[in-house]
Design a protein around this motif. Structure first.
Motif, short mmCIF file in Angstrom:
data_model
loop_
_atom_site.label_atom_id
_atom_site.label_comp_id
_atom_site.label_asym_id
_atom_site.label_seq_id
_atom_site.Cartn_x
_atom_site.Cartn_y
_atom_site.Cartn_z
N MET A 25 -9.63 9.39 -1.11
CA MET A 25 -8.35 9.18 -0.49
C MET A 25 -7.27 9.19 -1.55
O MET A 25 -7.49 8.72 -2.66
N LYS A 26 -6.12 9.69 -1.18
CA LYS A 26 -5.01 9.81 -2.12
C LYS A 26 -3.98 8.71 -1.82
O LYS A 26 -3.50 8.58 -0.71
N ALA A 27 -3.65 7.91 -2.82
CA ALA A 27 -2.65 6.85 -2.65
C ALA A 27 -1.25 7.46 -2.67
O ALA A 27 -0.96 8.37 -3.44
N THR A 28 -0.40 6.98 -1.78
CA THR A 28 0.96 7.50 -1.70
C THR A 28 1.98 6.54 -2.30
O THR A 28 3.09 6.94 -2.62
N GLY A 29 1.63 5.27 -2.41
CA GLY A 29 2.57 4.28 -2.91
C GLY A 29 3.55 3.81 -1.85
O GLY A 29 4.46 3.03 -2.13
N ILE A 30 3.38 4.27 -0.63
CA ILE A 30 4.28 3.89 0.47
C ILE A 30 3.65 2.72 1.23
O ILE A 30 2.47 2.76 1.58
N VAL A 31 4.42 1.70 1.47
CA VAL A 31 3.95 0.54 2.21
C VAL A 31 4.81 0.39 3.47
O VAL A 31 6.03 0.48 3.40
N ARG A 32 4.17 0.19 4.60
CA ARG A 32 4.87 -0.03 5.88
C ARG A 32 4.33 -1.29 6.53
O ARG A 32 3.16 -1.62 6.39
N ARG A 33 5.19 -1.98 7.25
CA ARG A 33 4.79 -3.17 7.98
C ARG A 33 4.56 -2.82 9.45
O ARG A 33 5.20 -1.94 10.00
N ILE A 34 3.66 -3.57 10.07
CA ILE A 34 3.40 -3.43 11.49
C ILE A 34 4.45 -4.24 12.24
O ILE A 34 4.71 -5.39 11.88
N ASP A 35 5.04 -3.65 13.28
CA ASP A 35 6.06 -4.39 14.04
C ASP A 35 5.39 -5.29 15.09
O ASP A 35 4.16 -5.34 15.19
N ASP A 36 6.21 -6.01 15.86
CA ASP A 36 5.68 -6.99 16.81
C ASP A 36 4.90 -6.35 17.96
O ASP A 36 4.18 -7.04 18.68
N LEU A 37 5.01 -5.05 18.15
CA LEU A 37 4.23 -4.35 19.16
C LEU A 37 2.98 -3.69 18.59
O LEU A 37 2.27 -2.96 19.28
N GLY A 38 2.70 -3.91 17.30
CA GLY A 38 1.51 -3.34 16.67
C GLY A 38 1.68 -1.93 16.17
O GLY A 38 0.71 -1.25 15.84
N ARG A 39 2.92 -1.45 16.09
CA ARG A 39 3.18 -0.08 15.64
C ARG A 39 3.44 -0.03 14.14
O ARG A 39 3.94 -0.98 13.56
N VAL A 40 3.10 1.11 13.59
CA VAL A 40 3.41 1.39 12.19
C VAL A 40 3.99 2.80 12.14
O VAL A 40 3.53 3.69 12.85
#
Length: 179
Positions: free
Chosen positions: A1-16
């Motif tokens: 797997m290739k790391a992208t360095g991008i981090v995202r949070r899951i919102d209150d509805l479970g979406r990313v």
């Protein structure tokens, strides 16, 4: 797997949100289905889903039948890559991305046939020696799921018989995915 360095949070509805750069490079479009996998290390993996990919064996048999019957090179692709090919070394084409021009043509939902004086469109990214003679989109329940492509080195365009063969194969495959 290739790391992208991008981090995202899951919102209150479970979406990313999948970043635009990743969607563009992976050709993920709005409405595309994604498979979700987990592994024992706690990783969550998103993979583009291809209904056509599950049909690679029957698609390969169809390509071989077209090649034997019509004597023309044949390939079947999903919206991104070729899943089967007959008439040349499979490694040259299978899993290679379809050319952007072919992708745009598929989205018109119309069958394409190269005219006698046309140069023709490229078949695959980075593979210039073959051009599309006929491309017939595969539709299932109104969605485009792939394409039947008859192709050549550009010397002689395919005729009406080959056009009907491509349309028949595309129609047959599309019906296999309905319901």
């Amino acid at each position: 797997m290739k790391a992208t360095g991008i981090v995202r949070r899951i919102d209150d509805l479970g979406r990313v949100v999948i970043p635009k750069e990743i969607r563009r490079t992976m050709r993920i479009r709005e409405g595309d289905p994604l498979e979700i996998y987990t592994d024992k290390d706690g990783e969550v993996i998103f993979k583009k889903y291809s209904a056509m990919g599950e049909w690679s064996d029957p698609a390969q048999q169809m390509c071989e039948s077209v090649y034997k019957t019509a004597g023309t090179l044949c390939a079947i692709c999903d919206r991104d890559a070729f899943i089967s090919v007959s008439g040349l070394n499979k490694r040259d084409l299978v899993t290679r991305r379809i050319a952007p021009e072919l992708d745009q043509m598929i989205m018109t939902r119309k069958t394409y046939q190269r005219g006698p004086s046309e140069r023709g469109m490229a078949l695959a990214d980075g593979l210039d020696r073959y051009i599309v003679d006929i491309a017939s989109p595969i539709q299932s329940e109104g969605d485009i799921i792939g394409c039947v492509v008859l192709f050549s080195d550009g010397t002689t365009p395919s005729g009406d018989a080959e056009l009907k063969i491509a349309q028949t194969v595309a129609s047959f495959l599309g019906r296999q995915f309905d319901n």
